[in-house]
Design an enzyme around this catalytic site. Structure first.
Site, PDB file in Angstrom:
ATOM      1  N   HIS B  53      27.435 -81.536  39.375  1.00 44.28           N
ATOM      2  CA  HIS B  53      26.175 -81.000  39.870  1.00 44.28           C
ATOM      3  C   HIS B  53      26.383 -79.718  40.671  1.00 44.28           C
ATOM      4  O   HIS B  53      25.596 -78.789  40.614  1.00 44.28           O
ATOM      5  CB  HIS B  53      25.505 -82.057  40.747  1.00 44.28           C
ATOM      6  CG  HIS B  53      24.038 -81.881  40.868  1.00 44.28           C
ATOM      7  ND1 HIS B  53      23.149 -82.565  40.092  1.00 44.28           N
ATOM      8  CD2 HIS B  53      23.306 -81.087  41.658  1.00 44.28           C
ATOM      9  CE1 HIS B  53      21.933 -82.205  40.403  1.00 44.28           C
ATOM     10  NE2 HIS B  53      21.992 -81.299  41.347  1.00 44.28           N
ATOM     11  N   LYS B  95      13.203 -70.808  38.247  1.00 39.68           N
ATOM     12  CA  LYS B  95      14.324 -71.699  37.985  1.00 39.68           C
ATOM     13  C   LYS B  95      13.775 -73.084  37.660  1.00 39.68           C
ATOM     14  O   LYS B  95      12.649 -73.418  38.042  1.00 39.68           O
ATOM     15  CB  LYS B  95      15.209 -71.806  39.227  1.00 39.68           C
ATOM     16  CG  LYS B  95      16.449 -72.687  39.013  1.00 39.68           C
ATOM     17  CD  LYS B  95      17.394 -72.612  40.200  1.00 39.68           C
ATOM     18  CE  LYS B  95      18.698 -73.325  39.930  1.00 39.68           C
ATOM     19  NZ  LYS B  95      18.660 -74.745  40.188  1.00 39.68           N
ATOM     20  N   SER B  98      16.638 -80.460  37.227  1.00 41.10           N
ATOM     21  CA  SER B  98      16.411 -81.809  36.716  1.00 41.10           C
ATOM     22  C   SER B  98      16.501 -82.802  37.866  1.00 41.10           C
ATOM     23  O   SER B  98      17.278 -82.610  38.797  1.00 41.10           O
ATOM     24  CB  SER B  98      17.468 -82.144  35.665  1.00 41.10           C
ATOM     25  OG  SER B  98      18.732 -82.085  36.267  1.00 41.10           O
ATOM     26  N   HIS B  99      15.707 -83.834  37.827  1.00 45.61           N
ATOM     27  CA  HIS B  99      15.826 -84.931  38.782  1.00 45.61           C
ATOM     28  C   HIS B  99      15.780 -86.246  38.018  1.00 45.61           C
ATOM     29  O   HIS B  99      15.060 -87.168  38.381  1.00 45.61           O
ATOM     30  CB  HIS B  99      14.736 -84.841  39.855  1.00 45.61           C
ATOM     31  CG  HIS B  99      15.289 -84.680  41.224  1.00 45.61           C
ATOM     32  ND1 HIS B  99      14.649 -85.099  42.362  1.00 45.61           N
ATOM     33  CD2 HIS B  99      16.468 -84.159  41.655  1.00 45.61           C
ATOM     34  CE1 HIS B  99      15.390 -84.827  43.414  1.00 45.61           C
ATOM     35  NE2 HIS B  99      16.493 -84.250  43.022  1.00 45.61           N
ATOM     36  N   ASN B 100      16.570 -86.302  36.955  1.00 45.10           N
ATOM     37  CA  ASN B 100      16.530 -87.459  36.066  1.00 45.10           C
ATOM     38  C   ASN B 100      17.020 -88.736  36.727  1.00 45.10           C
ATOM     39  O   ASN B 100      16.350 -89.771  36.670  1.00 45.10           O
ATOM     40  CB  ASN B 100      17.395 -87.206  34.829  1.00 45.10           C
ATOM     41  CG  ASN B 100      17.018 -85.921  34.122  1.00 45.10           C
ATOM     42  OD1 ASN B 100      15.880 -85.481  34.237  1.00 45.10           O
ATOM     43  ND2 ASN B 100      17.960 -85.318  33.422  1.00 45.10           N
ATOM     44  N   ARG B 120      11.953 -74.958  47.039  1.00 42.02           N
ATOM     45  CA  ARG B 120      12.827 -74.326  48.052  1.00 42.02           C
ATOM     46  C   ARG B 120      13.716 -73.270  47.432  1.00 42.02           C
ATOM     47  O   ARG B 120      13.991 -72.249  48.032  1.00 42.02           O
ATOM     48  CB  ARG B 120      13.681 -75.396  48.760  1.00 42.02           C
ATOM     49  CG  ARG B 120      12.915 -76.201  49.785  1.00 42.02           C
ATOM     50  CD  ARG B 120      13.864 -76.983  50.688  1.00 42.02           C
ATOM     51  NE  ARG B 120      14.658 -77.968  49.975  1.00 42.02           N
ATOM     52  CZ  ARG B 120      14.216 -79.131  49.533  1.00 42.02           C
ATOM     53  NH1 ARG B 120      12.956 -79.470  49.720  1.00 42.02           N
ATOM     54  NH2 ARG B 120      15.017 -79.974  48.914  1.00 42.02           N
ATOM     55  N   ASP B 274      18.625 -72.788  50.420  1.00 41.59           N
ATOM     56  CA  ASP B 274      18.074 -74.118  50.666  1.00 41.59           C
ATOM     57  C   ASP B 274      19.195 -75.145  50.603  1.00 41.59           C
ATOM     58  O   ASP B 274      20.254 -74.899  50.047  1.00 41.59           O
ATOM     59  CB  ASP B 274      16.990 -74.447  49.639  1.00 41.59           C
ATOM     60  CG  ASP B 274      17.569 -74.948  48.347  1.00 41.59           C
ATOM     61  OD1 ASP B 274      18.253 -74.165  47.678  1.00 41.59           O
ATOM     62  OD2 ASP B 274      17.359 -76.117  48.014  1.00 41.59           O
ATOM     63  N   SER B 319      19.034 -85.284  52.830  1.00 39.77           N
ATOM     64  CA  SER B 319      17.673 -85.271  53.366  1.00 39.77           C
ATOM     65  C   SER B 319      16.988 -84.010  52.870  1.00 39.77           C
ATOM     66  O   SER B 319      17.614 -82.963  52.731  1.00 39.77           O
ATOM     67  CB  SER B 319      17.714 -85.255  54.901  1.00 39.77           C
ATOM     68  OG  SER B 319      18.181 -86.482  55.373  1.00 39.77           O
TER      69      SER B 319
END
Ligand SMILES: Nc1ncnc2c1ncn2[C@@H]1O[C@H](COP(=O)(O)OP(=O)(O)O)[C@@H](O)[C@H]1O
Ligand SMILES: [Mg+2]
Lengths: 82, 741, 226, 82
Positions: B53, B95, B98-100, B120, B274, B319
């Site tokens: 990642h 941009k 993914s948040h699979n 962000r 960010d 967080s």
């Protein structure tokens, strides 16, 4: 018939922006004596215990539907027999 | 706080294997990079920073293929988001992310924080987000769990974007069994900026302050970045939860404060980034690394939500709603004052230092002392093995499925009800698509269109991906993904500028999966080169599996186009009775991977015909030129369901109909040859239009006053009321979502 | 006539109201922060939509305690025009400037779409519409189901306080199909639909424009707003 | 410190769409023995009673902030002294 109240709350470590914002609002109102507002929800249900044991019903509907275990836990209280 | 393992214990007990670091990597770090054993915190830092990642160590060889420059690109990959010149000293920033995996575990918060994260990335570049898009792929709507995932994911995307006040204007939603346990949740954000406000995530200048702003740090999402490779424990019973919860209200304040800083007080700011995956560690060491600086942080100053957090936890926490700033020495108080105005805290947590050390202190002790580059640049790139999947070899050696259609009307009515084709309005209506009052075209067209206030310009945007084609042939499928995105932009009257992507695949250690990844990137690259749409940002999501089986390789293409004059934004619906209907592009026997094949056979199979990128590009250029001269009344590109579905869709929500006659047969009506368009032209523009198009178009009929779809085919006829079809198309998904299973 | 667009933490349709007034209506308009304490110099107050304080308690419940609120209440009590859309409507009910409350939609979902409304033109905010005219305006909310007890509903009906009603379908379960109401005096309007999203042909709808024109007209006719 | 739980519910006369939806979902899951689900929320607050009487605090924050009397009513319970 049995009346049951199921309490659902965030797990302790889960970030609760809602509670945080409400706490700040309470302080802004001048209520500095109030420390820490946490928000939860509850479900009042009537259960026909001739069909199924009360605990069993509560456990099943809570775990299948009412509670998101990623974030929440639950407790319940039998309120009274109707 | 539990006592941490000593470096020696780490060496012996190997906890890093669970955190995603391989034995080889651990040894390389100890022996070559540090010359000593890393301590607990350091091992944690390496394991997240060396995860796919953060490091892209597996996908890098493929990503290097992508073109990332052209005459308009101001910022390519490597920063929060890419930036493209749109004239008038303005730029568009975009941009996708993914948040699979987070969404598979906790769909609402996973999707919501996916949106939060990508926003962000945009405002960290100094741009104001002006629109969001999504790309969602779910299992078939036939299980309670899938319905739950769909409802929650859609609610999470809406919940975050609506609260932030960023309109969600386009996207895609498809359904295939392979995504059942592993939905794909990709979010894209588009921002607008004055070029003078461009920001970079850099920490230069010895003595400058490293400032932390935004939400407090808790123990959420620790190891989220490496989570892809490790299983998520069932934490039903515990009081602990690693799930990140989004706070869009906090993010709204953070966004306004950051934009005030970058637009009005840029001179105080050296860099801004960010905190995304791998939180403080990735943002801080990347900022130092890009500037070739050193950095010293005192973790006790990090605002903390929970008590007794260890250095490891503080550094790895994911967080949400946090940003890291590098602030010119002497302006710390100025910056604090800006954030204070929004009731936010800004805290100095460290300084830029001489040299190249990454030094972390916590509770009076040095907890990390390593070279910055060891986390960011020294990652061991692993060549991956590649192997052609057997199903592709088999398909090459057998003949493709050919449909036999006796009743095209019935097939059309049925195909309109397939979830992938049916109306997505029940989802998109839960997104605020109009806030900021610049949405010229919202969900339900080929591309979303946002006007640029104060100019004549508008931006068209789309997300597209079709895992079925990529599965059957990754290289051709990769080309088709880019073609489809370009086609959606062109259909709206936009010039495709550049693209972003989310590369969603299975386990890259499987040589077949890696081959798919590499080949599809190759195909996308070929198309990008022809269409002049460089890849300016993107994201990779690997290890997407359902019951141990990889998902279809699903590269999502996010594209933004420029509409020079918003008055020439082209609708996708027919406009007036008597307008002439044209079909642009050859129709071939393209049934492998089609919606028709899936509907009639329950499966997808076969091989794909290659595409002629040059010819498609030429057609698109001519079409765009005709649009810009005002010759085109409406345009819709052909995708799932082919010409039949496209024609039907152009009549929905109008009170008009169509009458067409063509040499195609019933099967060809549903063929999915890429790069085709249906265009309507008013009779008085006919000649001019045909002249610009120079052949390669076929006149196929006219828009009619009677709201009916009439088609004369070479082997059959279709005649249906628009209303009837529209109803089937509109009610299909609500109906599936309600059905009991 | 000078308009104030109030900005609460989390307001996000503030820019929409501002642009509708400034760019489209060429009116004199200024943002006013929730931290301010006075509205001196303004002739109309516009409360935008969005998610004040994230709507983390009930929608509008926290905003009602903002610094600016006493000034807004005073402004309203002086008979000057106060307009709230969406979250603005919710804030006005929470602050007691309008009766009733807004509940979660019956669908339990956020809904963004264009709906048909029937206009009552006997208010200062709707004078430029025909009476009973059907117009289309966008809605975008999760909590827009208007509720008040029987007595209040009857008063609203009798006093002609219902400015907008959902005409074809009721998208949220509002009682009496209420989409927007005024106070008894008629100088405070709250509505769930977003007229500021419907003021330009480019965005496909101009049905909201006459609401702003009505407010501007009101000041011309009576001349008392200054 | 006193821990108080404040329960907020819709008034009887107010339609509760959430309760209705959940009841249906519970039945769809096959739990016909569960009759009537009602949803409420609660706020857990800690109050420093040396500053102000507990009832007074609870009453004030509830009536000013936590409860909308157009729709809702409330009750509270003192949970325990911390
Ligand atoms: N999840 C979603 N979010 C936003 N818009 C969506 C979503 N899914 C589908 N849409 C919209 O529905 C319409 C149809 O989608 P799609 O069939 O993918 O279009 P196309 O074939 O032109 O790419 C498009 O306008 C698209 O933007
Ligand atoms: Mg399209």
């Amino acid at each position: 018939m049995v009346n049951v109240r199921i309490f659902v709350t965030y797990k302790q470590s889960v970030f609760d922006p809602q509670g945080e914002t409400i706490t700040e609002a309470v302080h802004a109102l001048g209520h500095k004596e109030v420390k820490n507002v946490k928000v939860g929800k509850f479900f009042d249900v009537e259960i026909d215990q001739t069909v199924k044991k009360v605990e069993e019903s509560v456990k099943e509907i809570s775990e299948q539907l009412l509670v998101n275990f990623n974030l929440e836990t639950y407790r319940y209280e039998v309120m009274e027999e109707a | 706080m539990s006592t941490e393992m000593t470096p020696q214990e780490i060496k012996e007990q190997k906890p890093y294997l669970d955190w995603g670091l391989t034995q080889k990597e651990y040894e390389y770090i100890s022996e070559k990079l540090l010359g000593r054993l890393p301590n607990y915190t350091e091992t944690g830092l390496f394991s997240v920073m060396w995860s796919e990642h953060c490091s892209y160590k597996k996908s890098k060889p493929a990503l290097r293929l992508f073109p990332n420059k052209n005459e308009r690109v101001l910022q390519g990959p490597g920063e929060g988001a890419g930036i493209v010149d749109i004239g008038d000293n303005q730029a568009v920033v975009f941009k996708a992310e993914s948040h699979n995996h987070p969404s598979a575990v906790e769909p609402y918060e996973g999707a919501a924080t996916g949106v939060g994260g990508i926003l962000r990335d945009i405002f960290s570049m100094g741009a104001r987000p002006i629109a969001s898009l999504d790309s969602l792929h779910f299992g078939e709507i036939n299980q309670a769990r899938t319905k739950y995932l769909i409802n929650e994911v859609v609610a999470g995307i809406g919940g975050y974007g609506n609260c932030m006040g960023i309109p969600t204007v386009a996207g895609e939603t498809t359904f295939d069994e392979c995504y059942t346990g592993n939905p794909l949740v990709n979010a894209m954000s588009v921002g607008l900026m004055d070029q003078k406000d461009m920001q970079k995530g850099r920490a230069v200048g010895v003595g400058n302050a490293v400032m932390y702003v935004g939400a407090k740090t808790g123990r959420d999402g620790i190891h989220g970045a490496t989570f892809a490779s490790a299983d998520f424990a069932d934490d039903r019973e515990t009081q602990r939860s690693a799930v990140q919860v989004g706070d869009p209200f906090m993010e709204k304040l953070l966004m306004e404060a950051c934009l005030e800083l970058t637009s009005a007080h840029a001179e105080w700011l050296v860099g801004i980034q960010d905190m995304g995956a791998a939180g403080i560690v990735s943002s801080s060491c990347e900022m130092a690394s890009k500037a070739k600086s050193g950095m010293e942080l005192t973790l006790d100053y990090v605002p903390q939500r929970e008590s007794n957090m260890s250095a490891y936890e503080i550094m790895l926490s994911e967080s949400q709603e946090r940003m890291l700033l590098c602030v010119r020495k002497g302006h710390e108080e100025d910056v604090k004052a800006i954030f204070k105005d929004y009731d936010l805290e800004a805290v100095v947590i460290g300084r830029v230092t001489e040299g190249h050390r990454y030094l972390l202190k916590h509770q009076g002790k040095i907890v990390t002392d390593i070279p910055v580059s060891s986390l960011t640049d020294d990652v061991l790139e692993e060549p991956s093995e590649q192997k052609i999947p057997q199903h592709i070899i088999d398909a090459e050696n057998s003949s493709n499925w050919k449909p036999q259609i006796d009743n095209p009307t019935e097939v059309l009515n049925r195909i309109l009800q397939q979830a992938t084709i049916a109306s997505k309005e029940s989802f998109t209506q839960t997104y605020d698509s109009q806030v900021r009052t610049s949405t010229v075209v919202g969900p339900g067209s080929d591309a979303g269109v946002i006007r640029v206030r104060g100019t004549k310009k508008a931006l068209a945007m789309t997300t597209d991906g079709n895992g079925r084609f990529v599965y059957l042939n990754p290289e051709i499928g990769g080309k088709i993904a880019v073609i489809e995105a370009c086609a959606n932009i062109i259909s709206s009257g936009g010039l495709p500028l550049a693209m972003t992507d989310c590369l969603n695949y299975g386990d890259p250690n499987d040589p077949e999966v890696y081959w798919e990844l590499y080949q599809s990137v190759k195909g996308m690259t070929a198309a990008c080169n022809v269409f002049n749409t460089p890849v300016i940002s993107g994201n990779v999501s690997l290890y997407n599996e359902n019951n141990g089986k990889a998902i279809f390789p699903t590269p999502m293409v996010g594209m933004v186009g420029l509409i020079k004059n918003v008055a020439y934004t082209i609708p996708s619906f027919v406009q007036a009775e008597g307008d002439i209907i044209y079909l642009i592009g050859e129709t071939k026997a393209d049934y492998s991977g089609s919606e028709l094949q899936k509907m009639l056979t329950g499966n997808i199979s076969g091989s794909l015909n290659d595409v002629d990128l040059i010819e498609i590009s030429n057609n698109m250029q001519k079409l765009l030129s005709a649009m810009q001269q005002g010759y085109v009344a409406s345009c819709h590109d052909l995708s799932e369901g082919g010409l039949a579905v496209a024609l039907a869709e152009t009549t929905f929500k109008t009170d008009l109909g169509l009458s067409v006659k063509m040499a195609l047969n019933s099967a060809e009506l549903f063929s999915e040859t890429p790069g085709r368009f249906v265009v309507t032209v008013s009779p008085d523009k006919k000649e001019s239009f045909e002249k610009v198009m120079e052949g390669n178009i076929k006149e196929i009929g006219q828009v009619t006053k009677t709201p009916q779809l009439k088609m004369k085919l070479s082997d059959n006829e279709i005649e249906v009321a628009v209303e009837e079809m529209q109803q089937l198309w509109e009610e299909a998904i609500p109906c599936l979502m309600k059905s009991k299973d | 006539m000078k308009f104030a667009v109030i900005v609460f933490p989390g307001s996000n349709c503030d820019i929409d109201l501002y642009e509708a007034l400034h760019t489209v209506c060429h009116a004199d308009v200024q943002y006013v922060s929730h931290k301010e304490k006075t509205l001196a110099g303004f002739d109309a107050v516009m409360i935008p939509g969005g998610f004040s304080y994230g709507d983390y308690l009930r929608c509008g419940a926290i905003a009602r305690f903002a610094n600016i609120m006493p000034a807004i209440i005073e402004f309203a009590n002086a008979g000057k025009p106060v307009f709230g859309t969406c979250n603005g409507f919710q804030i006005l009910t929470e602050a007691g400037l309008l009766p009733g409350a807004l509940k979660q939609n019956n669908s339990l979902k956020f809904v963004c779409k264009t709906v048909a409304l029937e206009v009552n033109n006997k208010t200062m905010f709707t004078a430029k519409y025909q009476d009973h005219e059907i117009i289309n305006l966008p809605i975008a909310h999760a909590d827009g189901s208007y509720y008040a007890d029987e007595e209040v509903l009857n008063e609203l009906e009798e006093n002609n306080q219902i400015a907008f009603r959902y005409a074809k379908e009721n998208p949220n379960g509002s009682l009496h199909n209420i989409a927007g109401i005024t106070n008894e005096r008629g100088n405070v309007l709250g509505m769930m639909p977003h007229p500021e999203r419907a003021v330009e042909a480019l965005l496909g709808n101009e049905d909201g424009l006459r609401l702003f024109k009505s407010i501007l007209l009101g000041s011309q006719v009576t001349g008392e707003m200054r």
